[in-house]
Design an enzyme around this catalytic site. Structure first.
Site, mmCIF file in Angstrom:
data_model
loop_
_atom_site.group_PDB
_atom_site.id
_atom_site.type_symbol
_atom_site.label_atom_id
_atom_site.label_comp_id
_atom_site.label_asym_id
_atom_site.label_seq_id
_atom_site.Cartn_x
_atom_site.Cartn_y
_atom_site.Cartn_z
ATOM 1 C CG ASP A 3 37.353 26.490 29.334
ATOM 2 O OD1 ASP A 3 36.808 27.281 28.540
ATOM 3 O OD2 ASP A 3 38.568 26.515 29.591
ATOM 4 C CG ASP A 6 27.437 30.443 28.148
ATOM 5 O OD1 ASP A 6 28.324 30.006 28.913
ATOM 6 O OD2 ASP A 6 27.502 30.335 26.912
HETATM 7 C C1 LIG Z 1 35.452 30.302 28.540
HETATM 8 S S1 LIG Z 1 36.860 31.215 29.014
HETATM 9 C C2 LIG Z 1 36.165 32.601 29.882
HETATM 10 C C3 LIG Z 1 37.130 33.753 29.967
HETATM 11 C C4 LIG Z 1 36.668 34.999 30.729
HETATM 12 N N1 LIG Z 1 36.438 34.721 32.130
HETATM 13 C C5 LIG Z 1 35.435 35.601 30.094
HETATM 14 O O1 LIG Z 1 34.345 35.481 30.696
HETATM 15 O O2 LIG Z 1 35.549 36.193 29.012
HETATM 16 C C6 LIG Z 1 37.528 30.209 30.322
HETATM 17 C C7 LIG Z 1 38.923 30.626 30.763
HETATM 18 O O3 LIG Z 1 39.281 29.807 31.879
HETATM 19 C C8 LIG Z 1 40.614 29.359 31.730
HETATM 20 N N2 LIG Z 1 40.724 28.083 32.435
HETATM 21 C C9 LIG Z 1 40.030 26.952 32.184
HETATM 22 N N3 LIG Z 1 40.380 25.975 33.043
HETATM 23 C C10 LIG Z 1 41.325 26.522 33.866
HETATM 24 C C11 LIG Z 1 42.098 26.010 34.933
HETATM 25 N N4 LIG Z 1 41.958 24.745 35.345
HETATM 26 N N5 LIG Z 1 42.987 26.838 35.522
HETATM 27 C C12 LIG Z 1 43.143 28.113 35.101
HETATM 28 N N6 LIG Z 1 42.445 28.645 34.088
HETATM 29 C C13 LIG Z 1 41.551 27.871 33.475
HETATM 30 C C14 LIG Z 1 40.810 29.234 30.218
HETATM 31 O O4 LIG Z 1 42.188 29.278 29.856
HETATM 32 C C15 LIG Z 1 40.019 30.427 29.711
HETATM 33 O O5 LIG Z 1 40.808 31.586 29.637
#
Ligand SMILES: C[S@@+](CC[C@H](N)C(=O)[O-])C[C@H]1O[C@@H](n2cnc3c(N)ncnc32)[C@H](O)[C@@H]1O
Length: 298
Positions: free
Chosen positions: A102, A138
């Protein structure tokens, strides 16, 4: 390393013993889990550990994993900071995969970005020598941010701008491509251990005894804060059953949170409240258990 006493499904066996995986591949932030399934099938002789804090994604992946009868995939519903810091051992991990973490665009949210110096030091410690970190984003701004965050620890990793293996696309990558953004890649190869790494303070998670227990005092959405220490809790739900009541909570500190359940057990002399599901004993959890117990006992 500091004291480490999380609890796991109320068993007496410490979690460290359960997590004795050899050379695992670790995916952080798996989203819908399709890449994770690919990883587990492609490297079926290896343990694959997948972590995400987003509960619906975790449930969906566990379901897909059962359907495909995978037995080398372990799914964790936890914040990656806690997972990497507490649950992995030094020099254990073969490779980490971060697919589109994220970006947290807003200025005040930038500190919530995962790939910052302090976290990358933990990642370095948990990797075996020569172990790899595959990062895709990205967002050009996040890419530059990661390079800046690597600057103070540049002796820990060799930094390359392309991967040494082909990795399949992810759901988020497809969205980025549709919207005209292209994948940027970073490959970090571990060279050295960090030397100056400090543990977060953790505590043994204790059960509390109560004389009375009024679960109806807990209202859905109820929030409590300790602004001085930066702790917060939010009541997500309460569940009643014959042998045990459950309180579903979000408990957080310093920009991350844990999703956990407190079990309320009836005993001969009253009630016992304790963290039931997987929880790491950072101080905010003990604080939350005490606050909830106070409300239950009113
Ligand atoms: C933008 S999405 C990308 C998902 C996947 N990797 C993809 O490329 O389709 C980011 C993912 O990271 C998880 N995430 C963000 N911060 C996190 C954290 N501190 N610990 C665990 N998961 C996290 C979010 O819940 C989300 O599912």
């Amino acid at each position: 390393m500091g004291e480490f006493k999380p609890c796991f499904w109320d068993t007496s066996k410490p979690i460290e013993e359960k997590l004795d995986f050899e050379n695992p591949l670790v995916e952080i932030g798996f989203g819908n889990g399709d890449f994770t399934l690919w990883l587990a099938e492609r490297f079926s002789d290896r343990p694959v550990l997948a972590v995400d804090k987003w509960h619906p994604g975790v449930r969906a992946l566990i379901h897909k994993c059962r359907q495909r009868k995978l037995n080398n995939l372990y799914v964790f519903n936890l914040d990656a900071n806690l997972f990497v810091e507490y649950l992995l051992k030094p020099h254990q991990v073969e490779a980490f995969f971060f697919n589109y973490p994220d970006p947290f665009f807003k200025k005040r949210d930038i500190k919530r970005r995962l790939l910052k110096t302090s976290f990358l030091k933990w990642v370095a410690l948990k990797l075996r020598h020569g172990g790899r970190v595959y990062i895709r984003t990205d967002i050009a701004d996040y890419y530059e941010y990661i390079l800046e965050q690597l600057e103070p620890i540049k002796d820990l990793f060799e930094v390359r701008k392309d991967f040494d293996i082909d990795l399949p696309t992810t759901k988020y990558e497809q969205k980025a491509l549709r919207e005209g953004r292209k994948p940027l890649k970073l490959l970090l190869v571990k060279v050295k251990d960090p030397t100056d790494i400090t543990d977060r303070e953790v505590e043994k998670l204790r059960a509390l005894r109560l004389d009375r227990c009024n679960i109806e005092n807990l209202k859905r959405g109820m929030e409590l804060k300790d602004p001085q220490r930066g702790y917060f809790l939010k009541v997500e739900h309460t569940y009643r059953s014959e042998d045990i009541d459950l309180v579903e909570l979000y408990v957080g500190e310093e920009g991350f949170y844990q999703h956990l359940f407190l079990g309320i057990f009836k005993t001969k002399n009253g009630f016992v409240v304790k963290p039931k599901s997987f929880a790491v004993g950072v101080r905010s959890v003990s604080w939350a258990v005490e606050r909830v117990a106070e409300i239950l006992e009113k």
